[in-house]
Design a protein around this motif. Structure first.
Motif, mmCIF file in Angstrom:
data_model
loop_
_atom_site.group_PDB
_atom_site.id
_atom_site.type_symbol
_atom_site.label_atom_id
_atom_site.label_comp_id
_atom_site.label_asym_id
_atom_site.label_seq_id
_atom_site.Cartn_x
_atom_site.Cartn_y
_atom_site.Cartn_z
ATOM 1 N N VAL A 60 23.785 -55.192 -12.155
ATOM 2 C CA VAL A 60 23.617 -54.101 -12.985
ATOM 3 C C VAL A 60 23.478 -54.777 -14.378
ATOM 4 C CG1 VAL A 60 25.151 -52.452 -14.401
ATOM 5 C CG2 VAL A 60 25.323 -52.535 -11.987
ATOM 6 N N LYS A 63 19.648 -55.234 -14.681
ATOM 7 C CA LYS A 63 18.879 -54.071 -14.867
ATOM 8 C C LYS A 63 19.167 -53.577 -16.487
ATOM 9 C CE LYS A 63 18.445 -51.957 -10.357
ATOM 10 N NZ LYS A 63 17.318 -52.026 -10.236
ATOM 11 N N SER A 226 24.461 -45.520 -18.067
ATOM 12 C CA SER A 226 23.310 -46.594 -17.982
ATOM 13 C C SER A 226 24.052 -47.530 -16.674
ATOM 14 C CB SER A 226 23.234 -47.660 -19.265
ATOM 15 O OG SER A 226 24.417 -48.100 -19.539
ATOM 16 N N ALA A 230 22.015 -47.678 -13.253
ATOM 17 C CA ALA A 230 21.609 -48.784 -12.392
ATOM 18 C C ALA A 230 22.159 -48.857 -11.047
ATOM 19 C CB ALA A 230 22.312 -50.089 -13.290
ATOM 20 N N GLU A 233 20.217 -46.957 -8.653
ATOM 21 C CA GLU A 233 19.011 -47.698 -8.325
ATOM 22 C C GLU A 233 19.223 -48.829 -7.221
ATOM 23 O OE1 GLU A 233 17.068 -47.103 -12.802
ATOM 24 O OE2 GLU A 233 17.137 -48.941 -11.933
ATOM 25 N N LEU A 234 20.673 -49.304 -7.632
ATOM 26 C CA LEU A 234 20.804 -50.700 -6.530
ATOM 27 C C LEU A 234 21.235 -50.005 -5.174
ATOM 28 C CD1 LEU A 234 23.005 -52.762 -8.833
ATOM 29 C CD2 LEU A 234 20.800 -53.233 -8.111
ATOM 30 N N GLU A 237 17.783 -48.897 -3.734
ATOM 31 C CA GLU A 237 16.748 -50.419 -3.326
ATOM 32 C C GLU A 237 17.558 -51.137 -2.146
ATOM 33 O OE1 GLU A 237 17.169 -52.372 -6.928
ATOM 34 O OE2 GLU A 237 15.921 -51.026 -8.075
ATOM 35 N N LYS A 239 20.147 -52.821 -2.186
ATOM 36 C CA LYS A 239 20.689 -53.909 -2.878
ATOM 37 C C LYS A 239 22.190 -54.060 -2.666
ATOM 38 C CE LYS A 239 20.735 -57.606 -5.569
ATOM 39 N NZ LYS A 239 20.252 -59.091 -4.685
#
Ligand code: GLN
Length: 251
Positions: A60, A63, A226, A230, A233-234, A237, A239
């Protein structure tokens, strides 16, 4: 020639100073945790804090263009550390609860925890129903502590039934030494502690299922947003699964 060397040296020094400054100015994300909760957080042989939470926070922070700094502290001081601004975020296998939500905001959840009961292999405790009248070891300030020390009317066993320890490892040690009859704790650290101590087992029956999330100060809505961005997104992805899969092997 000497002049050139001096010049080169001066340039080199200037670059170093500049780089040093740049690093100082870099934004730092300060995370608090209690690094005795494997595999979410623990200390490796080099005294570095590793684990699922450390790696999620690292990803995080990357990012957000921030540098991560981790502070190790008692689990029961994390909420105050977040709300007072001593740390930016707490990642500590922390369960989202209504009571904690009065003091901090929680991010979206990133993992599930289950409260389980650890007993000695030859224990007469076979299910949760057998906990009545037994001495229960817990980690101070955790949900296991909160449930168990609650009054019987609320489904707990009362203050006197509970023995509090600073971390899970100490509670498990007390069980191994016969000072308590069982330990109520989250399933993943429970597995790690049982693997590390002979003669212990986890009861099949589960105590409670919970969501883990990061705690952030109420007024820091910017970081909350934020952080969640993040985190999603992880997730997208793959991740997040990758980090969790690295530490928790599918059975
Ligand atoms: N999930 C539990 C809680 O939030 C325990 C977390 C921990 O001990 N690190 O209370």
């Amino acid at each position: 020639m000497k002049k050139m060397l001096a010049l080169a040296l001066a340039v080199l020094m200037a670059v170093c100073v500049f780089a040093g400054c740049a690093q100082e100015a870099e934004n730092v994300l300060t995370m608090g945790t209690n690094a005795a909760f494997p595999p979410y957080e623990m200390v490796d042989e080099n005294n570095k804090i590793i684990g699922i939470d450390a790696e999620i926070a690292e990803a995080v922070a990357a990012k957000l263009g921030m540098k991560l700094e981790i502070k190790d502290m008692a689990f029961d001081s994390l909420i105050t550390a977040v709300s007072s601004g001593a740390i930016d975020v707490a990642l500590a296998g922390m369960t989202v609860t209504e009571e904690r939500k009065e003091s901090v905001n929680f991010s979206d959840t990133y993992a599930t925890g289950i409260q389980v009961v650890i007993v000695k292999e030859d224990s007469e405790i076979k299910t949760i129903d057998d906990l009545e009248g037994k001495k229960i070891g817990v980690q101070s300030g955790t949900t296991g502590d909160i449930y168990c020390s609650d009054s019987p009317e609320n489904g707990g066993y009362g203050e006197d039934a509970v023995a509090r320890y600073d971390n899970g490892a100490l509670a498990v040690q007390a069980l191994a030494n016969g000072q308590v009859d069982c330990v109520v704790i989250d399933n993943e650290p429970a597995k790690a502690f049982v693997a590390a101590n002979e003669g212990l087992k986890i009861l099949e029956t589960e105590f409670a299922i919970e969501d883990y999330a990061a705690a952030i100060a109420k007024e820091n809505t910017e970081l909350l947003e934020s952080f969640n961005k993040a985190l999603s997104e992880l997730k997208a992805e793959g991740k997040l699964d990758e980090i969790i899969g690295k530490y928790i092997k599918a059975e």
